[in-house]
Design a protein around this motif. Structure first.
Motif, mmCIF file in Angstrom:
data_model
loop_
_atom_site.group_PDB
_atom_site.id
_atom_site.type_symbol
_atom_site.label_atom_id
_atom_site.label_comp_id
_atom_site.label_asym_id
_atom_site.label_seq_id
_atom_site.Cartn_x
_atom_site.Cartn_y
_atom_site.Cartn_z
ATOM 1 N N SER A 164 0.836 -1.203 0.000
ATOM 2 C CA SER A 164 0.000 0.000 0.000
ATOM 3 C C SER A 164 0.872 1.256 0.000
ATOM 4 C CB SER A 164 -0.929 0.006 1.220
ATOM 5 O OG SER A 164 -0.180 -0.024 2.413
ATOM 6 N N ARG A 211 0.499 4.097 -2.771
ATOM 7 C CA ARG A 211 0.162 5.441 -2.290
ATOM 8 C C ARG A 211 1.149 6.478 -2.830
ATOM 9 N NH1 ARG A 211 1.307 9.252 1.422
ATOM 10 N NH2 ARG A 211 -0.454 10.266 2.481
ATOM 11 N N GLU A 242 -7.474 9.284 0.228
ATOM 12 C CA GLU A 242 -7.327 8.106 1.078
ATOM 13 C C GLU A 242 -8.704 7.720 1.613
ATOM 14 O OE1 GLU A 242 -3.659 7.647 3.325
ATOM 15 O OE2 GLU A 242 -3.311 9.791 3.026
ATOM 16 N N THR A 243 -8.902 6.439 1.856
ATOM 17 C CA THR A 243 -10.192 5.947 2.333
ATOM 18 C C THR A 243 -10.065 5.473 3.778
ATOM 19 O OG1 THR A 243 -9.749 3.706 1.541
ATOM 20 C CG2 THR A 243 -10.784 5.232 -0.018
ATOM 21 N N THR A 262 -6.308 1.502 4.859
ATOM 22 C CA THR A 262 -5.005 1.900 4.308
ATOM 23 C C THR A 262 -4.692 1.182 3.007
ATOM 24 O OG1 THR A 262 -3.940 0.199 5.669
ATOM 25 C CG2 THR A 262 -4.056 2.427 6.575
ATOM 26 N N PHE A 295 -7.424 3.288 -2.166
ATOM 27 C CA PHE A 295 -7.333 4.705 -2.508
ATOM 28 C C PHE A 295 -8.361 5.028 -3.590
ATOM 29 C CE2 PHE A 295 -3.244 3.055 -1.253
ATOM 30 C CZ PHE A 295 -2.858 3.921 -0.244
#
Length: 610
Positions: free
Chosen positions: A333, A337, A354-355, A358, A361
């Motif tokens: 991740s 990211r 960002e949701t 983690t 996205f």
């Protein structure tokens, strides 16, 4: 410092495949940029591998030529509406535009899109009727179409009095008249002369404190971010102190460590550059598109053009399939990211959020092509991840839910009009216009919710046997139009992990269309085909033929498989349903159910029914 006598800053804008990049090739070649013995590829400005493969321009590019005593800075721009953010921001760097129009196709949907942006910013327009050598070219009719388009877009009297050049970018000649027989032995000088005559010369105030608006960003692994923009006033010097005014507010003191101007395809290191020129500045870490560099004694930020908002979003997730990590180099991740947030530094019309988890996205863009280019670029860079079905971005105003609408332009032979209207009717499309096209077919104009287009392109090509042409562009927001059922068939899902066999696939192909070949590695929950009916079907494609001592006539005849349909990235994105994902690796594209276990999927369905 020796001042350039005169500068022209122009952009080349057009519909897709009307010859922008080919025209830039000819301007570079005929201005003497290349040596006589230098090998030059076609469409030299399309430096990106994806641009060369697809024959489209994705990123705007800067170059320049010297004609006489004048430096002409040229920006080659994309034609697809999905990359409209590139077109919008580079308009601030130029004073005029060359509007290319195909001498046969005439004014097309993206012609309208890019021209509307130029007219709104009061840019001078020089119309170039390209491909004048095409069979059935109709330059006079095309000029009438372009004039109608100017009027429709609200051009003022000065803009309506546009000059016209006729050209064949491929063969390298231009003329003030459309008489093909008299101009074939010519060159591009009439176009160069028209640029000098009609395109505004930059207004240069070299004595004022310098000011530069950042309209584009590049990136280099050695020097970091490279800001590209036009010097609005003053002289910018290498090593000079400056104040960086952020478009989001705030200021910081910086130093211009390196300064470049453009010549042909190269960036030249220079000690100083003057007002009106387009330059690249490196050495400033936190610089972004829309920021202004100012002289410390005169801090005046410049306004930046408003970029149209994204209309479609997808979730990018860490790959958690049984085959995760086998083919990709960057799989975590953190890797995903960093890469996504690096993308939005240079891609102004894309958003990354960002949701709650983690591992996921939310990435928003201007269309499916906009997002698919990012996905394809990342997989080529070694990333492995999964993506969800594209969904439109809704807005809420005064308690009402609004959804993005698209203007859909279709050119099809007459025999396919009925099936196109039927399919689009079920997707909440509204017919706005229907006329005979210049190609002998029928032009249809629809207004359709953006979500109604998801998954339609491949269906459209099938329905029209590949003869149809489809273009779309964003057309504002309207109240929610109701539910649209876009996919009527289910998926054929693998039952277990293993290697797909001819025998297993033969049993499955009677139930639908297959996406894989014998010998393909599969796992439970992986989608291997499209079911003929609604609802999913689980099938054991790894099943082997039972070996017995019994023999019968015809028993051992070879099993004949229908060749599978190998889906492209865009087709995969269009196919997946809300409960499915697309697994993306550098080597493979795999469709899968979001929940891999059959039992867990059934439990989830039962809960939703309760």
């Amino acid at each position: 410092m020796e001042l350039i006598k005169d500068i022209r800053n122009i952009a080349i804008i057009a519909h897709v495949d009307h010859g922008k990049t080919t025209l830039v090739d000819q301007l570079l070649k005929q201005s003497g940029i290349f040596r006589d013995n230098e090998h030059v590829d076609e469409r030299v400005m399309d430096s990106n591998d994806l641009e060369r493969e697809r024959g489209i321009t994705i990123l705007s590019k800067n170059t320049s030529v010297i004609y006489g005593d004048t430096k002409i800075n040229i920006v080659d721009t994309p034609g697809h509406a999905d990359f409209g953010g590139e077109v919008e921001r580079i308009m601030l760097m130029v004073d005029g535009v060359l509007l290319l129009v195909d001498a046969f196709e005439g004014a097309m949907p993206q012609t309208r899109f890019v021209l509307s942006k130029a007219l709104a910013l009061k840019k001078k327009v020089l119309v170039v009727v390209n491909k004048i050598d095409r069979p059935n070219a109709r330059p006079d009719e095309v000029i009438d179409e372009v004039l109608d388009l100017f009027i429709e877009l609200g051009a003022d009297e000065e803009q309506l009095d546009f000059p016209v050049i006729y050209a064949s970018a491929r063969d390298g000649y231009a003329s003030l008249t459309p008489d093909i027989d008299t101009i074939q032995d010519g060159d591009m000088r009439p176009l160069f002369e028209s640029v000098l005559e009609f395109m505004p010369s930059v207004k240069r105030d070299c004595d004022a404190p310098f000011q530069l608006l950042v309209s584009s960003l590049d990136y280099d692994d050695y020097v970091g971010r490279i800001a590209i923009g036009r010097i609005e006033r003053g002289i910018v010097k290498k090593g000079a102190p400056a104040v960086l005014c952020s478009s989001k507010g705030g200021q910081s003191n910086v130093k211009i460590t390196r300064l470049h101007t453009f010549k042909g395809l190269n960036r030249l290191d220079v000690e100083a550059a003057q007002a009106g020129d387009i330059v690249a500045v490196s050495g400033i870490e936190d610089i972004n598109i829309g920021d202004t560099l100012c002289h410390p004694d005169c801090i005046e930020p410049l306004p930046f053009v408003k970029i149209d908002e994204p209309t479609i979003s997808m979730n990018f997730l860490v790959n958690d399939s049984p085959f995760a990590g086998q083919e990709g180099k960057y799989v975590t991740s953190r890797n995903i990211r960093e890469r996504l947030f690096k993308e939005v530094q240079t891609n102004v019309s894309m958003r990354v959020e960002e949701t709650a988890t983690t591992d996921c996205f939310k990435v928003s863009g201007r269309g499916e092509l906009h997002l698919s280019i990012l996905i394809e670029t990342m997989r080529r860079q070694g990333f492995e991840f999964a993506v969800s079905r594209p969904t439109v971005i809704f807005k809420e105003e005064n308690g009402k839910v609004l959804e993005p609408m698209e203007l859909l332009y279709i050119d099809v032979p007459e025999e396919y009009v009925g099936v196109v209207m039927q399919k689009l009717g079920s997707r909440k499309a509204e017919l706005k216009d229907m006329t005979a096209s210049s190609t002998g077919g029928t032009n249809l104009v629809f207004r359709i919710p953006a979500r109604g287009l998801i998954g339609y392109r491949s269906e459209f090509l099938t329905d029209t046997n590949g003869y149809g042409i489809l273009n779309n562009m964003f057309d504002g927001y309207e109240p929610y139009k109701g539910e649209i059922k876009t996919r009527e068939r289910g998926s054929i899902v693998a039952h277990e992990e293993g290697i797909a066999t001819t025998y297993g696939l033969f049993q499955a192909q009677e139930r639908g269309r297959l996406f894989i070949e014998p010998g393909t590695s599969v796992y439970a929950g992986m989608i291997v085909g499209e079911h003929n009916k609604g609802g999913d079907m689980v099938c054991n494609v790894c099943k082997k033929k039972q070996v017995t001592n019994m023999r019968a006539v015809g028993h051992d005849d070879a099993l004949r498989l229908t060749p599978p349909l190998i889906l492209s990235l865009e087709q995969c994105m269009e196919f997946i349903a809300d409960d499915e994902l697309l697994e993306v690796t550098p080597k493979s594209l795999r469709l899968r159910k979001r929940i891999l276990s059959k039992e867990m999927r059934l439990k989830m369905e039962n809960r939703q029914k309760q």
